[in-house]
Design a protein around this motif. Sequence first.
Motif, PDB file in Angstrom:
ATOM      1  N   UNK A   4       0.835  -1.200   0.000  1.00  0.00           N
ATOM      2  CA  UNK A   4       0.000   0.000   0.000  1.00  0.00           C
ATOM      3  C   UNK A   4       0.869   1.249   0.000  1.00  0.00           C
ATOM      4  N   UNK A   5       0.225   2.355  -0.328  1.00  0.00           N
ATOM      5  CA  UNK A   5       0.813   3.685  -0.230  1.00  0.00           C
ATOM      6  C   UNK A   5       0.004   4.429   0.827  1.00  0.00           C
ATOM      7  N   UNK A   6       0.675   4.958   1.813  1.00  0.00           N
ATOM      8  CA  UNK A   6       0.018   5.759   2.843  1.00  0.00           C
ATOM      9  C   UNK A   6       0.470   7.200   2.641  1.00  0.00           C
ATOM     10  N   UNK A   7      -0.470   8.129   2.714  1.00  0.00           N
ATOM     11  CA  UNK A   7      -0.148   9.550   2.577  1.00  0.00           C
ATOM     12  C   UNK A   7      -0.493  10.305   3.841  1.00  0.00           C
ATOM     13  N   UNK A   8       0.371  11.259   4.141  1.00  0.00           N
ATOM     14  CA  UNK A   8       0.099  12.236   5.189  1.00  0.00           C
ATOM     15  C   UNK A   8       0.769  13.535   4.768  1.00  0.00           C
ATOM     16  N   UNK A   9       0.334  14.637   5.347  1.00  0.00           N
ATOM     17  CA  UNK A   9       0.961  15.928   5.079  1.00  0.00           C
ATOM     18  C   UNK A   9       1.448  16.524   6.386  1.00  0.00           C
ATOM     19  N   UNK A  10       2.512  17.318   6.293  1.00  0.00           N
ATOM     20  CA  UNK A  10       3.075  18.010   7.454  1.00  0.00           C
ATOM     21  C   UNK A  10       3.194  19.497   7.139  1.00  0.00           C
ATOM     22  N   UNK A  11       3.211  20.305   8.192  1.00  0.00           N
ATOM     23  CA  UNK A  11       3.287  21.751   8.004  1.00  0.00           C
ATOM     24  C   UNK A  11       4.680  22.224   7.614  1.00  0.00           C
ATOM     25  N   UNK A  12       5.696  21.380   7.848  1.00  0.00           N
ATOM     26  CA  UNK A  12       7.056  21.781   7.481  1.00  0.00           C
ATOM     27  C   UNK A  12       7.912  20.558   7.178  1.00  0.00           C
ATOM     28  N   UNK A  13       9.016  20.801   6.487  1.00  0.00           N
ATOM     29  CA  UNK A  13       9.885  19.717   6.028  1.00  0.00           C
ATOM     30  C   UNK A  13      10.599  19.022   7.184  1.00  0.00           C
ATOM     31  N   UNK A  14      10.937  19.748   8.241  1.00  0.00           N
ATOM     32  CA  UNK A  14      11.622  19.132   9.372  1.00  0.00           C
ATOM     33  C   UNK A  14      10.752  18.063  10.030  1.00  0.00           C
ATOM     34  N   UNK A  15       9.478  18.394  10.241  1.00  0.00           N
ATOM     35  CA  UNK A  15       8.561  17.413  10.823  1.00  0.00           C
ATOM     36  C   UNK A  15       8.400  16.210   9.887  1.00  0.00           C
ATOM     37  N   UNK A  16       8.275  16.468   8.600  1.00  0.00           N
ATOM     38  CA  UNK A  16       8.134  15.391   7.620  1.00  0.00           C
ATOM     39  C   UNK A  16       9.353  14.475   7.637  1.00  0.00           C
ATOM     40  N   UNK A  17      10.548  15.054   7.706  1.00  0.00           N
ATOM     41  CA  UNK A  17      11.773  14.254   7.752  1.00  0.00           C
ATOM     42  C   UNK A  17      11.837  13.407   9.024  1.00  0.00           C
ATOM     43  N   UNK A  18      11.401  13.971  10.142  1.00  0.00           N
ATOM     44  CA  UNK A  18      11.401  13.239  11.411  1.00  0.00           C
ATOM     45  C   UNK A  18      10.490  12.011  11.311  1.00  0.00           C
ATOM     46  N   UNK A  19       9.308  12.186  10.745  1.00  0.00           N
ATOM     47  CA  UNK A  19       8.372  11.075  10.600  1.00  0.00           C
ATOM     48  C   UNK A  19       8.917  10.046   9.608  1.00  0.00           C
ATOM     49  N   UNK A  20       9.427  10.501   8.474  1.00  0.00           N
ATOM     50  CA  UNK A  20       9.973   9.597   7.454  1.00  0.00           C
ATOM     51  C   UNK A  20      11.115   8.763   8.017  1.00  0.00           C
ATOM     52  N   UNK A  21      12.018   9.407   8.718  1.00  0.00           N
ATOM     53  CA  UNK A  21      13.175   8.719   9.301  1.00  0.00           C
ATOM     54  C   UNK A  21      12.732   7.652  10.290  1.00  0.00           C
ATOM     55  N   UNK A  22      11.790   7.979  11.154  1.00  0.00           N
ATOM     56  CA  UNK A  22      11.297   7.022  12.147  1.00  0.00           C
ATOM     57  C   UNK A  22      10.661   5.815  11.468  1.00  0.00           C
ATOM     58  N   UNK A  23       9.850   6.051  10.453  1.00  0.00           N
ATOM     59  CA  UNK A  23       9.169   4.955   9.776  1.00  0.00           C
ATOM     60  C   UNK A  23      10.137   4.009   9.076  1.00  0.00           C
TER      61      UNK A  23
END
Length: 103
Positions: A4-23
């Motif tokens: 599957x492809x899961x999508x989410x949006x973040x208000x800024x790139x730093x938060x997005x990178x933090x989530x991506x890295x953890x996953x």
Amino acid sequence: MNIVLIQTTCSNKDEAKKIAKALVEEKLAACVQLSEIESFYSWNNEFCCDNETLLSIKTTKENFEKIKSKIKELHSYDLPEIIQLDITNASKEYLKFIGDNTI
């Protein structure tokens, strides 16, 4: 294996990178791509237009609940977008990559 492809949006790139890295580090996702987007939406009966970062998360259907929990844990939004899209067709090699890199 259900990919599957899961999508989410973040208000800024730093938060997005933090989530991506953890996953990826926790092997919940094989790959996460970040894209800068502009979102138009209604929130509390007001028109909104914001720059956001879209995360495209490649994983298995079995990981959806764990990913949803991780996003909610790390996300700053009151109501983050967390949607799952079934991948109905992909190369065998790419499907194997996802399977090999997720728990």
